[in-house]
Design an enzyme around this catalytic site. Structure first.
Site, PDB file in Angstrom:
ATOM      1  N   VAL A  25       0.840  -1.204   0.000  1.00  0.00           N
ATOM      2  CA  VAL A  25       0.000   0.000   0.000  1.00  0.00           C
ATOM      3  C   VAL A  25       0.875   1.255   0.000  1.00  0.00           C
ATOM      4  O   VAL A  25       0.669   2.180  -0.795  1.00  0.00           O
ATOM      5  CB  VAL A  25      -0.946   0.006   1.226  1.00  0.00           C
ATOM      6  CG1 VAL A  25      -1.620   1.372   1.387  1.00  0.00           C
ATOM      7  CG2 VAL A  25      -1.995  -1.099   1.097  1.00  0.00           C
ATOM      8  N   GLY A 104     -10.565  -8.211   9.397  1.00  0.00           N
ATOM      9  CA  GLY A 104     -11.633  -9.175   9.157  1.00  0.00           C
ATOM     10  C   GLY A 104     -12.977  -8.487   8.992  1.00  0.00           C
ATOM     11  O   GLY A 104     -13.046  -7.278   8.754  1.00  0.00           O
ATOM     12  N   GLY A 106     -15.319  -7.531  11.016  1.00  0.00           N
ATOM     13  CA  GLY A 106     -15.592  -6.388  11.883  1.00  0.00           C
ATOM     14  C   GLY A 106     -14.936  -5.130  11.340  1.00  0.00           C
ATOM     15  O   GLY A 106     -15.526  -4.044  11.337  1.00  0.00           O
ATOM     16  N   THR A 127      -6.626 -12.478   8.095  1.00  0.00           N
ATOM     17  CA  THR A 127      -6.891 -13.279   9.297  1.00  0.00           C
ATOM     18  C   THR A 127      -6.400 -14.693   9.056  1.00  0.00           C
ATOM     19  O   THR A 127      -6.518 -15.207   7.949  1.00  0.00           O
ATOM     20  CB  THR A 127      -8.389 -13.312   9.665  1.00  0.00           C
ATOM     21  OG1 THR A 127      -8.628 -14.486  10.471  1.00  0.00           O
ATOM     22  CG2 THR A 127      -9.290 -13.413   8.463  1.00  0.00           C
ATOM     23  N   ASP A 129      -7.735 -17.271  10.034  1.00  0.00           N
ATOM     24  CA  ASP A 129      -8.830 -18.232  10.098  1.00  0.00           C
ATOM     25  C   ASP A 129      -9.470 -18.538   8.746  1.00  0.00           C
ATOM     26  O   ASP A 129     -10.243 -19.482   8.632  1.00  0.00           O
ATOM     27  CB  ASP A 129      -9.913 -17.708  11.062  1.00  0.00           C
ATOM     28  CG  ASP A 129      -9.377 -17.503  12.463  1.00  0.00           C
ATOM     29  OD1 ASP A 129      -8.641 -18.381  12.945  1.00  0.00           O
ATOM     30  OD2 ASP A 129      -9.686 -16.463  13.080  1.00  0.00           O
ATOM     31  N   GLY A 172      -9.402 -21.115  14.590  1.00  0.00           N
ATOM     32  CA  GLY A 172     -10.340 -21.128  13.480  1.00  0.00           C
ATOM     33  C   GLY A 172     -11.536 -20.220  13.676  1.00  0.00           C
ATOM     34  O   GLY A 172     -12.349 -20.080  12.769  1.00  0.00           O
ATOM     35  N   ALA A 188      -3.894 -36.425   9.630  1.00  0.00           N
ATOM     36  CA  ALA A 188      -4.676 -36.729  10.831  1.00  0.00           C
ATOM     37  C   ALA A 188      -5.674 -37.860  10.582  1.00  0.00           C
ATOM     38  O   ALA A 188      -6.272 -37.951   9.510  1.00  0.00           O
ATOM     39  CB  ALA A 188      -5.429 -35.486  11.284  1.00  0.00           C
ATOM     40  N   LYS A 216      -1.778 -49.813  12.783  1.00  0.00           N
ATOM     41  CA  LYS A 216      -1.481 -48.424  13.166  1.00  0.00           C
ATOM     42  C   LYS A 216      -1.483 -48.319  14.685  1.00  0.00           C
ATOM     43  O   LYS A 216      -2.368 -48.828  15.359  1.00  0.00           O
ATOM     44  CB  LYS A 216      -2.539 -47.492  12.561  1.00  0.00           C
ATOM     45  CG  LYS A 216      -2.187 -46.020  12.655  1.00  0.00           C
ATOM     46  CD  LYS A 216      -3.077 -45.192  11.730  1.00  0.00           C
ATOM     47  CE  LYS A 216      -2.802 -43.704  11.885  1.00  0.00           C
ATOM     48  NZ  LYS A 216      -1.415 -43.343  11.579  1.00  0.00           N
ATOM     49  N   GLU A 225     -11.050 -25.203  17.229  1.00  0.00           N
ATOM     50  CA  GLU A 225     -11.616 -24.616  18.449  1.00  0.00           C
ATOM     51  C   GLU A 225     -13.090 -24.335  18.211  1.00  0.00           C
ATOM     52  O   GLU A 225     -13.506 -23.982  17.121  1.00  0.00           O
ATOM     53  CB  GLU A 225     -10.884 -23.331  18.855  1.00  0.00           C
ATOM     54  CG  GLU A 225     -10.970 -22.224  17.831  1.00  0.00           C
ATOM     55  CD  GLU A 225     -10.413 -20.873  18.324  1.00  0.00           C
ATOM     56  OE1 GLU A 225      -9.990 -20.768  19.470  1.00  0.00           O
ATOM     57  OE2 GLU A 225     -10.391 -19.931  17.497  1.00  0.00           O
TER      58      GLU A 225
END
Lengths: 322, 322, 322, 322
Positions: A25, A104, A106, A127, A129, A172, A188, A216, A225
């Protein structure tokens, strides 16, 4: 006559790559003939007239720094008409025709409010998230995904050495984007997110026991979260599988760190685009990514959008983590 | 009757994320009811019948490893009809109906040749150079971009401490994609690539001297291999600017390392998609990314495509690196 | 006559560098003419005869891996005479004359018990906590210190952007060594450890407020686990300073990760030395570092030592973190 | 009466951790009642009176930064009596009673020359090469060792995938300390250093061929700069072993990067100690580490010392890299 001036500020939670956006910017603004002011601590800086004058060298050697050189804050005062009027006052005093706000949803509402009062504002989604509906990507997301994934890579070492199950909670803001991408990245066994209901016995315990049958011995469960109580989850998993289970909440390490290349590149593109709009006297827009390309939307329109959860990716993740 | 079988192999230069692709192919294949064989060292393994039988656990704990667990090689023998016939022989002996090949254009030509002789082959683009025309992304690119960028972040520390100019040569197989993205990421003063002609005095020396006038004292020049002689370039820059200039060729560190999240996720998606095609008895396709989405093309068609260089991004990079 | 044989195992909590120690034991053993067996999951492997025969290539490409390739566990059964007798039985059946045990104090007690029953055992200190009295260094400590420090470097970015205080809890098994070194490394305002009593108002709040007077706006407090309730601490600090305060418990990321150079080098030295002792038919010793040099002690003597806390370093840390 | 003042500067090649040393000098100096000046670009700053006044916050958020915030340079002018006199003039004008110089042997000679003319100087050893005779450790060494080692960890991925031999040249200023420690850390097959003569056929090719017989297929050769022509070495190895061999010169990435914990801690200790000496009106000393402890030597005495090469460690390295 006073010089044409634009302002830049960062607002809400910080994210890696915000400095790269500020840099783009400032440099683009100066090249296009603007005087550029950097306001401190989000809208509070605008309210209080707390700024630094930026030159080309003000943003040297910041592209690789985490956090934001302009600091950030949430500003309750800016949600009042009185706060907004003070900000407008500051803009008029400094001959500010445009403001770039990195943050974000807001922060975008604030940018819309200012735009409606005659100050052209452009929002840039920043952000970790990735929870901004209008854009498939937000600055900081890739760095946070990799931070989470590398943390789990470390946890995996010790889970594997001890034949344990590890439950890892990632951030998150009540969405599962960060958990989904970092969960796939670390392979995972289960990824639990607010968007997808799950049955503990079938979807978690059942999977673990079934893969245990294939040999395994250690398991990673990534939880966004806001999905469940991860501590209780860890206790339940241990009780139902008889596998030693430990919980880690990654916490604030996810918000910091030197930004990855993608965040530096996208932040540069978005900062550049924001100033191009201001130079054309366009305001009340938010920069976004769609299909990998940079574009912009009306802020009100953007705030009304819905972000889909990548269900195909979610299903694929579980199909191959076996 | 023999079990339905598919094969997977990696070919050409290795790239971070190849293991994630292998893992996705093996697991998806097994879930879809295939027996899966992993062939060693590219097409050489197919020629010599050198393979390992894969089960769900064969690909445990590899998603985060650099390199390729199946090894890789270039196979001159496979470019002969005799070599191809031996490979077909191996496929027939092992009842192989489909082969997934992770590699670059050379590897896809092999996949096309095999497909034309009745063995369904699917190509997956894997190379750090992102130089495959049909796909906007190739597995390994994001990791390599970040490796280059982080290396330059280190070089920047010492360039800055000594007020020096650093010339850094990155890979790219005679294309500038890697240089462009890593160069933006590290805030390089100039990015030199084979796709864009440049004038040393104007585009390099002129820029350096001009920014020196704004107070800038250290400079990073990122050069794609194949653009020019970087050693000679460093000597010329020093002679023409009187700024101490040092050259670093990043070399093979760019090809290794634990893959970043994007490479693990995209490799998983592409491996999954490849087996979906084979399960539908489709061959002679290459998986690609377009507008951020996974799709597939006919191999011959894909090999005939042209990859555009991101000129907008290139110009933006130089507009803000001032 | 059966071949002369030695065994190696890892016991207790895992630590980065254990694989480097295993590698050194295996290679040195083979070079000195021993057959080498790797027992799985600590003393449990010895009790159950669960081992793998090691050759030179068994330990290829493990020096840089976190965790332990032999897995680890605590073994309640080995604390019984019956368990020990089973282990001795396994040793006799396999003609094992010596055992190298990588672990902590609990593991050394087992090594002493076996030595007293005629099996030469050598202990190697491996734990991230550096809490073994006889040795100024334990394998894994340097990696864990850096992991903690780098995590705080990330947390610092966000603490700084928001003008916050961050309370970070690190491991240490009720000692402050890890907190001290990582706290100095990250320039923590306060380091709280079990070894040094502190007064919340004077030593924590007073310091924060005093440095706030010099312009400092963000603060890092590093706390060793077992010092206090870190969540309560964070709440108190916020209440007493009026600075927004957030808590992070680093958790299991501290135990994993690729070992740093020091851990690889020291583990290699210690593994090498352990086998040299066994080759001289010496047992009941623990390898240690003193004044930067590798030596060894009688296990009973070693278990009776007291580890001093580095008070000079602790005081210096607080003198310069202002 | 003018305030008692001390100065700090960094000289010679930069090294990670120099900022931590500056921070410790500044903060300790201020606490002890000194005014502290930071001189820019080594002795040149002293000659030209180019300094910044330091306060507690001048050194905030630098402990984790690579390079040196005071910049560094070699100063030919300071080797002349005229240059020294100008420096003394600057010291007198600013009432400087003591100077802390972070650098290598050349910088210490300057510190001795100044001390002999009445300005108390204290040297702090800062160089990635660990080639300062009086101290077993120099600031920056641990970070550089890990940078080299991690670079080789990456190179290993691709060497392994392709069954190649990799020759990697690291820095060292014609000593082998950096090569030795990073070579052990990465499990190099051979480590070649200037201190130890070697026979190409026996010590390099012979080792490679012999380990090839045990199944090893990829090889890492770490070479200290100044040992031989690494490009020629790579060509010879390939010719004599028939194993594809590639060369990488790590270059300037070794000098940068965020300092590791050890460099931050040791730099803090040394900076603290240096000011303690100046506060006691002691000069002409160099801070050093011996047996892991911080002490100091007369500079002339220190410059006359000889640094032994760690031959035991060198031999051990080759005993276990098989």
């Amino acid at each position: 006559m006073a010089e044409k001036t634009i302002a830049v500020l960062t607002s809400g939670g910080d994210a890696p790559g915000m400095n790269a956006a500020i840099r783009a910017v400032v440099r683009t603004g100066i090249v296009k003939g603007f005087r550029v002011l950097g306001f401190m601590r989000g809208y509070n800086g605008l309210i209080n007239g707390d700024y630094m004058e930026m030159n080309l060298r003000s943003v040297s050697d910041i592209i690789h720094r985490g956090g934001t050189m302009l600091y950030t804050a949430r500003s309750p005062e800016f949600k009042t008409e009185e706060g907004i009027q003070k900000a407008i006052e500051t803009c008029k005093e400094n001959n500010i025709q445009g403001v770039v706000v990195v943050g974000g949803d807001g922060s975008f509402r604030g940018a819309r409010d200012l735009s409606q009062r005659g100050i052209n504002c452009i929002g840039i989604p920043g952000t970790i998230d990735n929870d901004i509906a209008c854009s498939e990507y937000t600055i900081g997301f890739d760095t946070a995904v990799n931070t989470c994934m590398q943390a789990v890579d470390r946890i995996r070492d010790t889970a594997q050495s001890h034949d344990r199950c590890s439950v890892v909670e990632v951030m998150g803001n009540n969405t599962g984007h960060l958990a989904l991408h970092s969960g796939i990245g670390c392979g995972a066994t289960c990824i639990l997110v607010p968007e997808v209901p799950y049955d503990l016995k079938k979807d978690v315990v059942g999977r673990i026991l079934s893969y245990q049958g294939t040999g395994k011995k250690h398991f990673i469960i990534v939880v966004a979260e806001g999905t469940c109580n991860t501590n209780a989850l860890a206790i339940q998993i241990q009780a139902l599988t008889n596998i030693e289970t430990r919980e880690t909440v990654l916490g604030y390490i996810q918000r910091g760190g030197s930004p990855n290349a993608k965040d530096r590149v996208v932040a540069s593109q978005m900062g550049f685009r924001a100033v191009e709009l201001l130079a054309q006297n366009i305001g009340n827009r938010v920069i976004a990514m769609k299909d990998g390309k940079i574009l912009d939307y009306d802020i009100t329109e953007a705030l009304g959008m819905q972000k889909p959860f990548e269900m195909d990716l979610y299903n694929m993740a579980h199909d191959i983590s076996i």
